[in-house]
Design a protein around this motif. Structure first.
Motif, PDB file in Angstrom:
ATOM      1  N   GLY A 194       0.729  -1.222  -0.129  1.00  0.00           N
ATOM      2  CA  GLY A 194       0.035   0.113  -0.112  1.00  0.00           C
ATOM      3  C   GLY A 194       0.748   1.377  -0.099  1.00  0.00           C
ATOM      4  O   GLY A 194       1.995   1.307   0.654  1.00  0.00           O
ATOM      5  N   THR A 196      -0.442   4.400   0.729  1.00  0.00           N
ATOM      6  CA  THR A 196      -0.897   5.415   1.780  1.00  0.00           C
ATOM      7  C   THR A 196      -0.018   5.870   2.916  1.00  0.00           C
ATOM      8  O   THR A 196       0.275   6.959   3.219  1.00  0.00           O
ATOM      9  CB  THR A 196      -2.078   4.996   2.372  1.00  0.00           C
ATOM     10  OG1 THR A 196      -3.173   4.963   1.204  1.00  0.00           O
ATOM     11  CG2 THR A 196      -2.606   6.060   3.139  1.00  0.00           C
ATOM     12  N   GLU A 223      -6.036  -0.284  -7.434  1.00  0.00           N
ATOM     13  CA  GLU A 223      -6.204   0.437  -5.934  1.00  0.00           C
ATOM     14  C   GLU A 223      -4.749   1.283  -5.730  1.00  0.00           C
ATOM     15  O   GLU A 223      -4.944   2.394  -5.050  1.00  0.00           O
ATOM     16  CB  GLU A 223      -6.775  -0.279  -4.933  1.00  0.00           C
ATOM     17  CG  GLU A 223      -5.859  -1.747  -4.704  1.00  0.00           C
ATOM     18  CD  GLU A 223      -6.207  -2.656  -5.513  1.00  0.00           C
ATOM     19  OE1 GLU A 223      -5.928  -4.049  -4.861  1.00  0.00           O
ATOM     20  OE2 GLU A 223      -6.860  -2.668  -6.485  1.00  0.00           O
ATOM     21  N   ARG A 224      -3.598   0.364  -6.225  1.00  0.00           N
ATOM     22  CA  ARG A 224      -2.471   1.128  -5.858  1.00  0.00           C
ATOM     23  C   ARG A 224      -2.142   2.268  -6.449  1.00  0.00           C
ATOM     24  O   ARG A 224      -1.678   3.244  -6.155  1.00  0.00           O
ATOM     25  CB  ARG A 224      -1.571  -0.128  -6.061  1.00  0.00           C
ATOM     26  CG  ARG A 224      -1.390  -1.355  -5.260  1.00  0.00           C
ATOM     27  CD  ARG A 224      -0.809  -0.832  -3.852  1.00  0.00           C
ATOM     28  NE  ARG A 224      -1.008  -2.003  -3.031  1.00  0.00           N
ATOM     29  CZ  ARG A 224      -1.817  -2.343  -2.242  1.00  0.00           C
ATOM     30  NH1 ARG A 224      -2.947  -1.256  -2.046  1.00  0.00           N
ATOM     31  NH2 ARG A 224      -1.865  -3.471  -1.452  1.00  0.00           N
ATOM     32  N   TRP A 226      -4.763   4.406  -7.684  1.00  0.00           N
ATOM     33  CA  TRP A 226      -5.380   5.405  -7.025  1.00  0.00           C
ATOM     34  C   TRP A 226      -4.856   6.079  -5.903  1.00  0.00           C
ATOM     35  O   TRP A 226      -4.917   7.198  -5.477  1.00  0.00           O
ATOM     36  CB  TRP A 226      -6.831   4.760  -6.622  1.00  0.00           C
ATOM     37  CG  TRP A 226      -7.811   4.576  -7.553  1.00  0.00           C
ATOM     38  CD1 TRP A 226      -8.557   3.482  -8.225  1.00  0.00           C
ATOM     39  CD2 TRP A 226      -8.515   5.980  -8.256  1.00  0.00           C
ATOM     40  NE1 TRP A 226      -9.440   3.977  -8.818  1.00  0.00           N
ATOM     41  CE2 TRP A 226      -9.514   5.238  -9.157  1.00  0.00           C
ATOM     42  CE3 TRP A 226      -8.211   7.261  -8.231  1.00  0.00           C
ATOM     43  CZ2 TRP A 226     -10.289   6.065 -10.112  1.00  0.00           C
ATOM     44  CZ3 TRP A 226      -8.922   8.036  -9.214  1.00  0.00           C
ATOM     45  CH2 TRP A 226     -10.014   7.482  -9.894  1.00  0.00           C
ATOM     46  N   GLU A 227      -4.149   5.215  -4.853  1.00  0.00           N
ATOM     47  CA  GLU A 227      -3.327   5.509  -4.019  1.00  0.00           C
ATOM     48  C   GLU A 227      -2.308   6.608  -4.107  1.00  0.00           C
ATOM     49  O   GLU A 227      -2.057   7.810  -3.471  1.00  0.00           O
ATOM     50  CB  GLU A 227      -2.881   4.304  -3.100  1.00  0.00           C
ATOM     51  CG  GLU A 227      -3.897   3.502  -2.203  1.00  0.00           C
ATOM     52  CD  GLU A 227      -3.166   2.435  -1.496  1.00  0.00           C
ATOM     53  OE1 GLU A 227      -3.026   2.391  -0.187  1.00  0.00           O
ATOM     54  OE2 GLU A 227      -2.557   1.671  -2.100  1.00  0.00           O
ATOM     55  N   SER A 243      -4.312  -0.586 -14.350  1.00  0.00           N
ATOM     56  CA  SER A 243      -5.263   0.515 -14.157  1.00  0.00           C
ATOM     57  C   SER A 243      -6.465   0.173 -15.286  1.00  0.00           C
ATOM     58  O   SER A 243      -7.445   0.694 -15.024  1.00  0.00           O
ATOM     59  CB  SER A 243      -4.604   1.808 -14.867  1.00  0.00           C
ATOM     60  OG  SER A 243      -3.548   2.273 -13.958  1.00  0.00           O
ATOM     61  N   ASP A 246      -9.916  -1.044 -13.994  1.00  0.00           N
ATOM     62  CA  ASP A 246     -10.997   0.111 -13.600  1.00  0.00           C
ATOM     63  C   ASP A 246     -11.377   1.194 -14.448  1.00  0.00           C
ATOM     64  O   ASP A 246     -10.475   2.140 -14.697  1.00  0.00           O
ATOM     65  CB  ASP A 246     -10.264   0.754 -11.927  1.00  0.00           C
ATOM     66  CG  ASP A 246     -11.206   1.522 -11.494  1.00  0.00           C
ATOM     67  OD1 ASP A 246     -12.323   1.883 -12.118  1.00  0.00           O
ATOM     68  OD2 ASP A 246     -10.872   1.792 -10.361  1.00  0.00           O
ATOM     69  N   LEU A 249     -10.850   4.709 -13.445  1.00  0.00           N
ATOM     70  CA  LEU A 249      -9.552   5.351 -13.074  1.00  0.00           C
ATOM     71  C   LEU A 249      -8.822   5.344 -14.631  1.00  0.00           C
ATOM     72  O   LEU A 249      -8.092   6.332 -14.703  1.00  0.00           O
ATOM     73  CB  LEU A 249      -8.575   4.129 -12.698  1.00  0.00           C
ATOM     74  CG  LEU A 249      -7.215   4.297 -12.583  1.00  0.00           C
ATOM     75  CD1 LEU A 249      -6.938   5.392 -11.577  1.00  0.00           C
ATOM     76  CD2 LEU A 249      -6.402   2.863 -11.722  1.00  0.00           C
TER      77      LEU A 249
END
Length: 357
Positions: A194, A196, A223-224, A226-227, A243, A246, A249
């Motif tokens: 992650g 974040t 999700e990575r 987006w983070e 990517s 999604d 995204l």
């Protein structure tokens, strides 16, 4: 002893005969920019073996054949293990200068005019090699290469995310204390954890004028990405192929023209994709993404940037698409606007003069 160019690593770069002569000529002639290539991962086997012998490093290959075996990766974590073990041979300023000169010469021979190279700084710090030694060596090599070949090099120091926040803080502290003006960005790679937790580190890096250039979406899912965008302020995404899972995204990346640095052969060799035919590069371009083409760790993956252009053509991209990739690299680079205009105009002129099939 077998020559460097004779090593097969049980796989070969796609031959120039794989593509039509006119397309091959276009690929060779295009002025290129490379934005996702690792300095240490670009170490050629002959240089690697020279340094293994210099320091008599145990547990590392001692012949070109053994290097080929060593670079057969079971999966992405195995690749990371090999990568970390390989940097043991870089210890003194002269070693980093040697590596930089060799990497720059090989890039220049492919008509690469400008490159931003990731430097695995934390992997040297943790071995007790001071940042001042690393930077002195790569700067020495950079100045020599720019004088001899005319290529321009810039640096993106990074750290492996799976080593945690402390590794990132230590790396950034070293960059801020010893980094030369040729450092343009700050990166995070390694096993794709992650992003974040690194928000504070990247806030400090951006406040110091460093561009945010994290790896994300290589094998960790959209999700990575987006983070990386929302918490790290990413200005370019390293790899980013996940990517495409999604649609929201994809639309975001396309609308904001956030560059995505793609390395097809790397994705195949680390098993991020099962076959080169399923690589999403054509779909990414069709979706309007600002995709750049890169080689990542070329000798480890049996490739180089010219070969990545051949791969892109084999995936269905025509001459205009290849020129588009070259222009995308220019657009995504941290170059002055006048330099971008001049390089883009040169790319357009090469395409206009070509007769690609």
């Amino acid at each position: 002893m077998e020559s460097d160019s004779g090593i097969q690593y049980r796989r070969q770069m796609k031959s120039a005969e794989t593509v039509a002569p006119a397309v091959e000529a276009l690929i060779q002639d295009l002025p290129k920019v490379e934005l996702h290539v690792h300095l240490e991962g670009s170490m050629q086997p002959a240089t690697f073996l020279e340094l293994v012998r210099k320091y008599d490093v145990p547990g590392l290959p001692r012949s070109l054949k053994e290097v080929g075996d060593y670079y057969e990766f079971r999966d992405f974590p195995h690749f990371i293990d090999v990568y970390i073990a390989s940097v043991q041979v870089l210890r003194e300023e002269a070693d980093f200068a040697l590596l930089t000169r060799d990497v720059a010469a090989r890039l220049a021979a492919q008509n690469v005019r400008y490159a931003e190279l990731h430097v695995s700084l934390y992997n040297h710090l943790v071995r007790g090699v001071p940042a001042s030694v690393v930077f002195a060596g790569i700067e020495h090599g950079r100045r020599d290469a720019e004088r001899e070949h005319g290529i321009r090099l810039r640096w993106i120091p990074d750290f492996p995310g799976d080593f945690g926040v402390e590794a990132g803080e230590q790396t950034l502290d070293a960059v801020l204390a010893d980094g030369p003006p040729s450092v343009v960005g700050f990166g995070v790679g390694g096993i794709e954890v992650g992003r974040t937790p690194f928000k504070g580190i990247y806030a400090r890096a951006r406040a110091a004028g460093l561009h945010s250039i994290p790896h994300a979406g290589e094998n960790g899912g959209p999700e990575r990405v987006w983070e990386a965008l929302t918490t790290l302020g990413a200005e370019r995404i390293g790899h980013g192929i996940d990517s495409m899972q999604d649609p929201r995204l994809v639309e975001h990346l396309s609308r904001h023209q956030i560059p995505v640095d793609v390395s097809p052969t790397s994705n195949l060799r680390t098993r991020a994709i099962a076959s080169i035919e399923e690589h999403p590069l054509p779909r990414m371009l069709d979706a309007g993404l600002l995709v750049t083409l890169n080689s990542d760790d070329p000798p480890m993956f049996g490739t180089d940037l010219v070969n990545e252009y051949r791969t892109a053509h084999i995936l269905g991209l025509d001459g205009a698409d290849l020129a588009r990739l070259a222009r995308n690299g220019v657009a995504a680079a941290f170059l002055e606007p006048a330099d971008k205009r001049a390089l883009s105009a040169e790319i357009d002129a090469v395409l206009a003069d070509s007769q690609p099939a």
